[in-house]
Scaffold this active site. Structure first.
Site, PDB file in Angstrom:
ATOM      1  N   TYR A 157      15.642   5.041   3.311  1.00 46.63           N
ATOM      2  CA  TYR A 157      14.333   5.296   2.461  1.00 46.63           C
ATOM      3  C   TYR A 157      14.872   6.601   1.763  1.00 46.63           C
ATOM      4  O   TYR A 157      14.449   6.670   0.435  1.00 46.63           O
ATOM      5  CB  TYR A 157      12.969   5.481   3.406  1.00 46.63           C
ATOM      6  CG  TYR A 157      12.208   6.146   2.549  1.00 46.63           C
ATOM      7  CD1 TYR A 157      11.533   5.717   1.740  1.00 46.63           C
ATOM      8  CD2 TYR A 157      11.840   7.804   2.660  1.00 46.63           C
ATOM      9  CE1 TYR A 157      10.598   6.349   0.712  1.00 46.63           C
ATOM     10  CE2 TYR A 157      11.320   8.525   2.065  1.00 46.63           C
ATOM     11  CZ  TYR A 157      10.412   7.957   0.962  1.00 46.63           C
ATOM     12  OH  TYR A 157       9.562   8.363   0.294  1.00 46.63           O
ATOM     13  N   CYS A 175      -4.653   2.189  -0.811  1.00 46.51           N
ATOM     14  CA  CYS A 175      -4.309   1.073   0.096  1.00 46.51           C
ATOM     15  C   CYS A 175      -4.220   1.866   1.571  1.00 46.51           C
ATOM     16  O   CYS A 175      -3.009   1.744   2.251  1.00 46.51           O
ATOM     17  CB  CYS A 175      -3.173   0.142  -0.184  1.00 46.51           C
ATOM     18  SG  CYS A 175      -2.911  -1.110   0.661  1.00 46.51           S
ATOM     19  N   CYS A 221      -3.551  -9.426  -4.660  1.00 43.21           N
ATOM     20  CA  CYS A 221      -3.252  -9.234  -3.236  1.00 43.21           C
ATOM     21  C   CYS A 221      -3.811 -10.237  -2.298  1.00 43.21           C
ATOM     22  O   CYS A 221      -4.927 -10.505  -2.519  1.00 43.21           O
ATOM     23  CB  CYS A 221      -3.919  -7.699  -2.981  1.00 43.21           C
ATOM     24  SG  CYS A 221      -3.904  -7.203  -1.224  1.00 43.21           S
ATOM     25  N   CYS A 268      -8.313  -0.673  -6.663  1.00 48.75           N
ATOM     26  CA  CYS A 268      -6.998  -0.977  -6.461  1.00 48.75           C
ATOM     27  C   CYS A 268      -6.467  -1.699  -7.763  1.00 48.75           C
ATOM     28  O   CYS A 268      -7.367  -2.680  -8.152  1.00 48.75           O
ATOM     29  CB  CYS A 268      -6.716  -1.665  -5.476  1.00 48.75           C
ATOM     30  SG  CYS A 268      -5.090  -2.560  -5.237  1.00 48.75           S
ATOM     31  N   CYS A 322     -10.331  -1.261  -1.947  1.00 47.03           N
ATOM     32  CA  CYS A 322      -9.753  -2.475  -2.986  1.00 47.03           C
ATOM     33  C   CYS A 322     -10.563  -2.599  -4.296  1.00 47.03           C
ATOM     34  O   CYS A 322     -10.071  -3.046  -5.173  1.00 47.03           O
ATOM     35  CB  CYS A 322     -10.128  -3.441  -2.133  1.00 47.03           C
ATOM     36  SG  CYS A 322      -9.226  -3.868  -0.451  1.00 47.03           S
ATOM     37  N   ASP A 371       8.784   3.313   2.745  1.00 39.68           N
ATOM     38  CA  ASP A 371       8.044   4.340   3.859  1.00 39.68           C
ATOM     39  C   ASP A 371       6.989   3.481   4.229  1.00 39.68           C
ATOM     40  O   ASP A 371       6.383   2.483   3.977  1.00 39.68           O
ATOM     41  CB  ASP A 371       7.867   5.622   3.218  1.00 39.68           C
ATOM     42  CG  ASP A 371       6.662   5.712   2.192  1.00 39.68           C
ATOM     43  OD1 ASP A 371       6.335   4.281   1.804  1.00 39.68           O
ATOM     44  OD2 ASP A 371       6.187   6.649   1.858  1.00 39.68           O
ATOM     45  N   GLU A 380      11.734  15.208   0.143  1.00 40.50           N
ATOM     46  CA  GLU A 380      11.540  14.094   1.015  1.00 40.50           C
ATOM     47  C   GLU A 380      12.148  14.172   2.385  1.00 40.50           C
ATOM     48  O   GLU A 380      11.694  13.641   3.335  1.00 40.50           O
ATOM     49  CB  GLU A 380      12.709  12.979   0.402  1.00 40.50           C
ATOM     50  CG  GLU A 380      12.273  12.408  -1.006  1.00 40.50           C
ATOM     51  CD  GLU A 380      10.796  11.543  -0.851  1.00 40.50           C
ATOM     52  OE1 GLU A 380      10.576  11.067   0.474  1.00 40.50           O
ATOM     53  OE2 GLU A 380      10.071  11.260  -1.845  1.00 40.50           O
TER      54      GLU A 380
END
Length: 357
Positions: A118, A195, A211, A205, A202, A136, A37
């Site tokens: 985060y 995304c 959405c 997705c 899409c 994030d 991270e």
């Protein structure tokens, strides 16, 4: 089952089928997740993978990292950029090793150098499955589009709303027996692979039906645009001094250590000026010039490096460390420098090798 629950189930199932194979996802211990991270802050996954693997190979646990010198840590970090991350990581390792235990809560992680909201949430949820949210750039994009969140009430309100949705997602997922590690990584994975900022996919997705941006055809409008970045342009003129010949079998390059307070502090780099005591009684042949361009945070850097080779008496080829006034300089192998170098210097040295052929 509610619509929100169906969306979370669909997202989790999609993630288990489509997730990328990444080295930090294998044995996601607190240490490995923490290292990954920190490396992933402002750096793309494809760039981080080889650095992570080399770093973990040399520093497999927090004790080995804490006991290493900072120069060695930088050597394994060099080229990844944002070197304050490496400095904070080393400081943090010493703190954790001394305590002999990793932090176990968000509040404790936030006391560790280099760890923000985060990163704390990512470590706790991915490594320990604690019900902690993350936010994030990828998660922001997914949530902003899914809920059509605007900046009309200011940046802080915008972030507060995003964090509230992130927390709601991981808490609701937990109530559905979806592990926090799955919910949070699925949100990140969706933003990274489906995304995307431009031309989102899409049609593939798993949550497109829920959405709002997709429903209204406004995917490109979210997240709402920030104020354009103001770039700082930097011009650098440097010298790449090479040597080699009968007394030195392998071509070497002269580097200078960047001190605290300097740009790229802690790294070795090319020279801003040529030390006179190193080239006296010698001749210098200019081989050419190398131009490179680099982007670091809000800086656009243009470097012009003159490459030359020196020949001269034995005295002029002494190692820089033999002179008490020149301890900040060092001759290193051009092919295998084995000192911490930034990506800008590495790019120039690669080009310099071509001039010798």
């Amino acid at each position: 089952m509610s619509k929100a629950s169906r969306d979370l189930k669909s997202l989790a199932n999609w993630f288990e089928r489509q997730k990328r194979i990444l080295p930090w996802r294998e044995n996601p211990s607190v240490y490995r997740v923490w290292i990954s991270e920190i490396m992933l802050q402002q750096t793309q996954v494809i760039t981080v993978i080889p650095y992570f693997e080399r770093f973990i190979s040399r520093f497999p646990d927090v004790e080995s990292l804490a006991n290493a010198s900072f120069e060695e840590v930088l050597l394994h970090w060099a080229g990844l950029g944002y070197y304050s991350r490496a400095r904070n990581l080393h400081r943090a390792a010493k703190i954790i090793a001394q305590r002999q235990i990793f932090p176990s809560s968000r509040e404790e992680w936030l006391e560790i150098p280099g760890v923000g909201e985060y990163t704390a949430g990512a470590i706790l949820s991915i490594a320990e499955n604690q019900v902690e949210p993350i936010l994030d750039g990828n998660v922001e994009r997914v949530l902003s589009r899914f809920h059509c969140i605007s900046r009309e009430k200011g940046d802080q309100k915008y972030k507060d709303v995003l964090w509230s949705y992130a927390r709601k997602a991981v808490e609701q997922g937990h109530s559905l027996a979806i592990k926090p590690s799955v919910t949070n990584q699925a949100l990140m994975e969706l933003g990274a692979t489906v995304c995307t900022p431009k031309n989102p996919k899409c049609e593939t997705c798993p949550v497109s039906l829920g959405c709002q941006a997709h429903r209204d055809g406004k995917q490109e409008s979210f997240p709402p645009k920030k104020k354009p970045k103001e770039w700082v342009r930097i011009e650098e003129s440097l010298f790449c001094i090479l040597r080699g010949g009968s007394t030195v079998q392998v071509s070497e390059v002269l580097l200078r250590f960047r001190k605290k307070g300097e740009w790229r502090s802690g790294l070795w780099d090319l020279l801003e000026e040529i030390p006179k005591s190193l080239v006296k009684n010698s001749t210098r042949k200019v081989l050419g010039k190398i131009e490179t361009k680099h982007v670091v945070t809000r800086h656009k850097i243009h470097r012009v490096t003159e490459v030359s080779k020196i020949k001269g008496t034995h005295h002029s080829l002494l190692t820089a460390s033999d002179d008490s006034d020149l301890k900040e300089y060092r001759w290193v192998s051009l092919d295998c420098p084995e000192v911490p170098l930034g990506s800008a210097a590495r790019k120039t040295l690669e080009a310099a090798r071509g001039l010798l052929q």
